[in-house]
Structure formats: structure tokens, C-alpha cells
Design a protein around this motif. Structure first.
Motif, PDB file in Angstrom:
ATOM      1  N   PRO A  53       1.251  -8.374   6.996  1.00  0.00           N
ATOM      2  CA  PRO A  53       2.106  -9.124   6.164  1.00  0.00           C
ATOM      3  C   PRO A  53       3.158  -7.767   5.642  1.00  0.00           C
ATOM      4  O   PRO A  53       2.531  -6.623   5.241  1.00  0.00           O
ATOM      5  N   ASP A  54       4.325  -8.164   5.287  1.00  0.00           N
ATOM      6  CA  ASP A  54       5.146  -7.213   4.644  1.00  0.00           C
ATOM      7  C   ASP A  54       4.979  -6.982   3.079  1.00  0.00           C
ATOM      8  O   ASP A  54       5.453  -7.944   2.500  1.00  0.00           O
ATOM      9  N   LEU A  55       4.139  -6.287   2.579  1.00  0.00           N
ATOM     10  CA  LEU A  55       3.675  -6.206   1.127  1.00  0.00           C
ATOM     11  C   LEU A  55       4.246  -4.847   0.702  1.00  0.00           C
ATOM     12  O   LEU A  55       4.160  -3.873   1.352  1.00  0.00           O
ATOM     13  N   GLU A  56       4.636  -5.038  -0.573  1.00  0.00           N
ATOM     14  CA  GLU A  56       5.107  -3.971  -1.393  1.00  0.00           C
ATOM     15  C   GLU A  56       3.956  -3.319  -2.448  1.00  0.00           C
ATOM     16  O   GLU A  56       3.455  -4.216  -3.134  1.00  0.00           O
ATOM     17  N   LEU A  57       3.586  -1.918  -2.174  1.00  0.00           N
ATOM     18  CA  LEU A  57       2.791  -1.189  -3.069  1.00  0.00           C
ATOM     19  C   LEU A  57       3.080  -0.099  -3.489  1.00  0.00           C
ATOM     20  O   LEU A  57       4.389   0.219  -3.457  1.00  0.00           O
ATOM     21  N   LEU A  58       2.187   0.461  -4.044  1.00  0.00           N
ATOM     22  CA  LEU A  58       2.861   2.033  -4.771  1.00  0.00           C
ATOM     23  C   LEU A  58       2.081   2.916  -4.130  1.00  0.00           C
ATOM     24  O   LEU A  58       0.753   2.939  -3.973  1.00  0.00           O
ATOM     25  N   ASP A  59       2.604   4.066  -3.794  1.00  0.00           N
ATOM     26  CA  ASP A  59       1.865   5.393  -3.247  1.00  0.00           C
ATOM     27  C   ASP A  59       1.408   6.194  -4.038  1.00  0.00           C
ATOM     28  O   ASP A  59       1.417   5.796  -5.458  1.00  0.00           O
ATOM     29  N   GLN A  60       0.799   7.326  -3.849  1.00  0.00           N
ATOM     30  CA  GLN A  60       0.111   8.338  -4.673  1.00  0.00           C
ATOM     31  C   GLN A  60       1.052   9.053  -5.796  1.00  0.00           C
ATOM     32  O   GLN A  60       0.419   9.546  -6.625  1.00  0.00           O
ATOM     33  N   ASP A  61       2.452   8.800  -5.298  1.00  0.00           N
ATOM     34  CA  ASP A  61       3.415   9.325  -5.917  1.00  0.00           C
ATOM     35  C   ASP A  61       4.026   8.461  -7.027  1.00  0.00           C
ATOM     36  O   ASP A  61       5.345   8.678  -7.676  1.00  0.00           O
ATOM     37  N   GLY A  62       3.570   7.215  -7.167  1.00  0.00           N
ATOM     38  CA  GLY A  62       4.129   6.202  -7.755  1.00  0.00           C
ATOM     39  C   GLY A  62       5.241   5.420  -7.114  1.00  0.00           C
ATOM     40  O   GLY A  62       5.968   4.996  -7.823  1.00  0.00           O
ATOM     41  N   GLN A  63       5.656   5.948  -5.841  1.00  0.00           N
ATOM     42  CA  GLN A  63       6.821   5.112  -5.061  1.00  0.00           C
ATOM     43  C   GLN A  63       6.453   4.083  -4.169  1.00  0.00           C
ATOM     44  O   GLN A  63       5.494   3.875  -3.785  1.00  0.00           O
ATOM     45  N   PRO A  64       7.517   3.074  -4.601  1.00  0.00           N
ATOM     46  CA  PRO A  64       7.455   1.903  -3.740  1.00  0.00           C
ATOM     47  C   PRO A  64       7.058   2.168  -2.145  1.00  0.00           C
ATOM     48  O   PRO A  64       7.799   2.994  -1.491  1.00  0.00           O
ATOM     49  N   VAL A  65       6.103   1.434  -1.805  1.00  0.00           N
ATOM     50  CA  VAL A  65       5.799   1.594  -0.208  1.00  0.00           C
ATOM     51  C   VAL A  65       5.655   0.120   0.285  1.00  0.00           C
ATOM     52  O   VAL A  65       5.132  -0.792  -0.306  1.00  0.00           O
ATOM     53  N   VAL A  66       6.259  -0.072   1.440  1.00  0.00           N
ATOM     54  CA  VAL A  66       6.127  -1.396   2.263  1.00  0.00           C
ATOM     55  C   VAL A  66       5.144  -1.218   3.368  1.00  0.00           C
ATOM     56  O   VAL A  66       5.267  -0.061   4.112  1.00  0.00           O
ATOM     57  N   THR A  67       4.297  -1.971   3.578  1.00  0.00           N
ATOM     58  CA  THR A  67       3.251  -1.809   4.660  1.00  0.00           C
ATOM     59  C   THR A  67       3.555  -1.748   5.796  1.00  0.00           C
ATOM     60  O   THR A  67       2.865  -0.928   6.850  1.00  0.00           O
ATOM     61  N   SER A  68       4.809  -2.436   6.138  1.00  0.00           N
ATOM     62  CA  SER A  68       5.532  -2.163   7.602  1.00  0.00           C
ATOM     63  C   SER A  68       5.951  -0.803   7.806  1.00  0.00           C
ATOM     64  O   SER A  68       6.426  -0.685   8.768  1.00  0.00           O
ATOM     65  N   GLN A  69       6.052   0.096   6.950  1.00  0.00           N
ATOM     66  CA  GLN A  69       6.685   1.381   7.067  1.00  0.00           C
ATOM     67  C   GLN A  69       5.775   2.350   8.035  1.00  0.00           C
ATOM     68  O   GLN A  69       6.202   3.270   8.148  1.00  0.00           O
ATOM     69  N   TYR A  70       4.438   2.015   7.811  1.00  0.00           N
ATOM     70  CA  TYR A  70       3.623   2.805   8.540  1.00  0.00           C
ATOM     71  C   TYR A  70       3.599   2.757  10.088  1.00  0.00           C
ATOM     72  O   TYR A  70       2.855   2.215  10.674  1.00  0.00           O
ATOM     73  N   ARG A  71       4.564   3.589  10.561  1.00  0.00           N
ATOM     74  CA  ARG A  71       5.055   3.556  12.049  1.00  0.00           C
ATOM     75  C   ARG A  71       5.067   5.015  12.395  1.00  0.00           C
ATOM     76  O   ARG A  71       5.004   5.924  11.541  1.00  0.00           O
ATOM     77  N   ASP A  72       5.330   5.178  13.837  1.00  0.00           N
ATOM     78  CA  ASP A  72       5.473   6.424  14.417  1.00  0.00           C
ATOM     79  C   ASP A  72       4.227   7.053  14.515  1.00  0.00           C
ATOM     80  O   ASP A  72       4.188   8.114  15.282  1.00  0.00           O
ATOM     81  N   LYS A  73       3.220   6.889  14.003  1.00  0.00           N
ATOM     82  CA  LYS A  73       1.820   7.600  14.159  1.00  0.00           C
ATOM     83  C   LYS A  73       0.952   6.491  13.979  1.00  0.00           C
ATOM     84  O   LYS A  73       0.906   5.401  13.599  1.00  0.00           O
ATOM     85  N   TRP A  74      -0.395   6.974  14.565  1.00  0.00           N
ATOM     86  CA  TRP A  74      -1.489   6.116  14.329  1.00  0.00           C
ATOM     87  C   TRP A  74      -1.835   6.191  12.830  1.00  0.00           C
ATOM     88  O   TRP A  74      -1.881   7.296  12.091  1.00  0.00           O
ATOM     89  N   THR A  75      -2.614   5.272  12.274  1.00  0.00           N
ATOM     90  CA  THR A  75      -3.168   5.271  10.994  1.00  0.00           C
ATOM     91  C   THR A  75      -4.637   4.616  10.713  1.00  0.00           C
ATOM     92  O   THR A  75      -4.947   3.769  11.568  1.00  0.00           O
ATOM     93  N   LEU A  76      -5.315   5.536  10.277  1.00  0.00           N
ATOM     94  CA  LEU A  76      -6.644   4.969   9.732  1.00  0.00           C
ATOM     95  C   LEU A  76      -6.802   4.725   8.275  1.00  0.00           C
ATOM     96  O   LEU A  76      -6.367   5.359   7.433  1.00  0.00           O
ATOM     97  N   MET A  77      -6.926   3.312   8.038  1.00  0.00           N
ATOM     98  CA  MET A  77      -6.790   2.951   6.739  1.00  0.00           C
ATOM     99  C   MET A  77      -8.025   2.495   6.245  1.00  0.00           C
ATOM    100  O   MET A  77      -8.816   1.648   6.844  1.00  0.00           O
ATOM    101  N   PHE A  78      -8.612   3.059   4.979  1.00  0.00           N
ATOM    102  CA  PHE A  78      -9.682   2.832   4.361  1.00  0.00           C
ATOM    103  C   PHE A  78      -9.536   2.287   3.035  1.00  0.00           C
ATOM    104  O   PHE A  78      -8.693   2.480   1.981  1.00  0.00           O
ATOM    105  N   PHE A  79     -10.421   1.140   2.804  1.00  0.00           N
ATOM    106  CA  PHE A  79     -10.359   0.451   1.512  1.00  0.00           C
ATOM    107  C   PHE A  79     -11.559   0.881   0.575  1.00  0.00           C
ATOM    108  O   PHE A  79     -12.493   0.780   0.839  1.00  0.00           O
TER     109      PHE A  79
END
Length: 210
Positions: A53-79
Motif C-alpha cells: 500500500p502507498d503509505l507515508e512514514l518518517l525515516d531516521q532523518d525525520g523526512q517523509p517517505v512513501v513505501t512505494s519509493q523503495y525501488r531499484d534495489k532489493w530490500t530486506l525489511m525487518f519489523f
């Protein structure tokens, strides 16, 4: 053996051979490699990729991040969360070790993202400080509880929000990792506990796929 039986036997053998080659071609075309070895390494690939889903969060620098922007590389996501007493620090340390075992090309094509399950305490500043202890390249995400839960449920890593009124509370969550492809879709999971040796052998082949 009669001529008829021999012909049937040959036809059955040819059909089995064609089916075997077809299955092998399908598996390889999906970039799955040897399913047995992948499963042995804890890698479980989905039959079909799953759109996040297209969700907006904050990254470790306090910048807005949309989940759909994690492209162009493989990602391992840990909760996980920064006050976690066991699973989180162990997993992040294992991922740091895993990165050192990967070839440079595979390492450059992989990002590690930790999504907080404790937004009450995990501010961007707290995430950045915590993750830097393991690897300066790790990324962190936090945000509203409802948004984090939507993301967790979408990738089938649900967690139980903690009772924040209790002192030194803990959060129940899974240790599994989510695999995102370079197109931003979920491709599968890595089951906990992490086996760095087996993953180091299997991930390079997966990470070179589109």
C-alpha cells in the motif's frame, strides 16, 4: 514387453521429461533457483509478487517517505524496535555480518530497512542513533501506529501493539524478514532465525534478478 507396451512406456517417459523441463524452466524464469536450497536458507518466495500500500512514514532523518519509493534495489525489511531486549539486536547484528559475506555487487544491490513497531518511543532520532550502532547504512521507518500496522498487515508481519502505560513495556512481533524486489513489490520472506552462512550462499543469485 510388447511393441504397444514399449510405445506407451516411451511416451510416458517423454511426457515426464517434458514436464520436468517445463517446471525447471518456470522456476528458473521466476528467479527461484533451487527451491530446496532456498527453503533450507530460510527464503520463502511468494507464488505471485504482492503490491505494498502507498503509505507515508518518517525515516531516521525525520523526512517523509512513501513505501512505494523503495525501488531499484532489493530490500530486506525487518519489523522491530529499539528497546527490544533480544530479537532485534541479534537480527540486526546478523544482517551486518551477512552484508560482509556477500559479494560487492550483491551488497550494493541490497538495502536494510527496520520498521518500528514502537512509535511511542522510536522517534526518528532514536532510530538513527540505534541503527548507526549496527551499520550506518541501515534505514529506519516510524510513524503513526495505524499506518505502521497497515504496512505490517500488508506484508503479513502483524504485531501486537504494546500497552504503553506500563513501564519498560515490550512489543510482541515476528522476527521474519520481508523481501522486496527492485520493483517495490513483496517477493517473499526470510524466516527467523537468520542463518547468515546459508543466506550468503543463496542471496547473490536472487539479488541479480530483476
Amino acid at each position: 514387453m510388447s511393441r504397444t507396451h514399449l510405445t506407451v512406456f516411451i511416451l510416458v517417459g517423454l511426457v515426464a521429461l517434458v514436464l520436468g523441463l517445463t517446471v525447471n524452466k518456470v522456476l528458473n524464469s521466476k528467479g527461484q533457483g533451487d527451491p530446496t536450497q532456498l527453503l533450507d536458507a530460510g527464503i520463502v518466495l511468494l507464488p505471485q509478487s504482492r503490491t505494498l500500500p502507498d503509505l507515508e512514514l518518517l525515516d531516521q532523518d525525520g523526512q517523509p517517505v512513501v513505501t512505494s519509493q523503495y525501488r531499484d534495489k532489493w530490500t530486506l525489511m525487518f519489523f522491530g524496535y529499539t528497546f527490544c531486549p533480544d530479537i532485534c539486536p541479534a537480527t540486526l547484528a546478523q544482517l551486518r555480518q551477512l552484508r560482509t559475506q556477500l559479494p560487492e555487487a550483491a551488497r550494493d544491490n541490497l538495502r536494510i530497512v527496520m520498521v518500528s513497531v514502537d512509535p511511542h518511543r522510536d522517534t526518528p532520532e532514536q532510530l538513527k542513533k540505534y541503527l548507526a550502532y549496527f551499520d550506518a547504512g541501515y534505514l529506519g521507518l516510524t510513524g503513526e501506529e495505524t499506518t505502521l500496522q497497515k504496512l505490517a498487515n500488508a506484508v503479513s508481519i502483524p504485531y501486537i501493539p504494546a500497552d504503553t502505560s506500563k513501564e519498560n513495556y515490550t512489543v510482541d512481533h515476528s522476527g521474519n524478514l520481508v523481501i522486496l524486489g527492485p520493483d517495490g513489490t513483496q517477493r517473499g520472506f526470510i524466516r527467523a532465525p537468520v542463518n547468515t552462512e546459508k543466506l550468503a550462499a543463496q542471496l547473490p543469485g536472487l539479488l541479480q534478478r530483476p
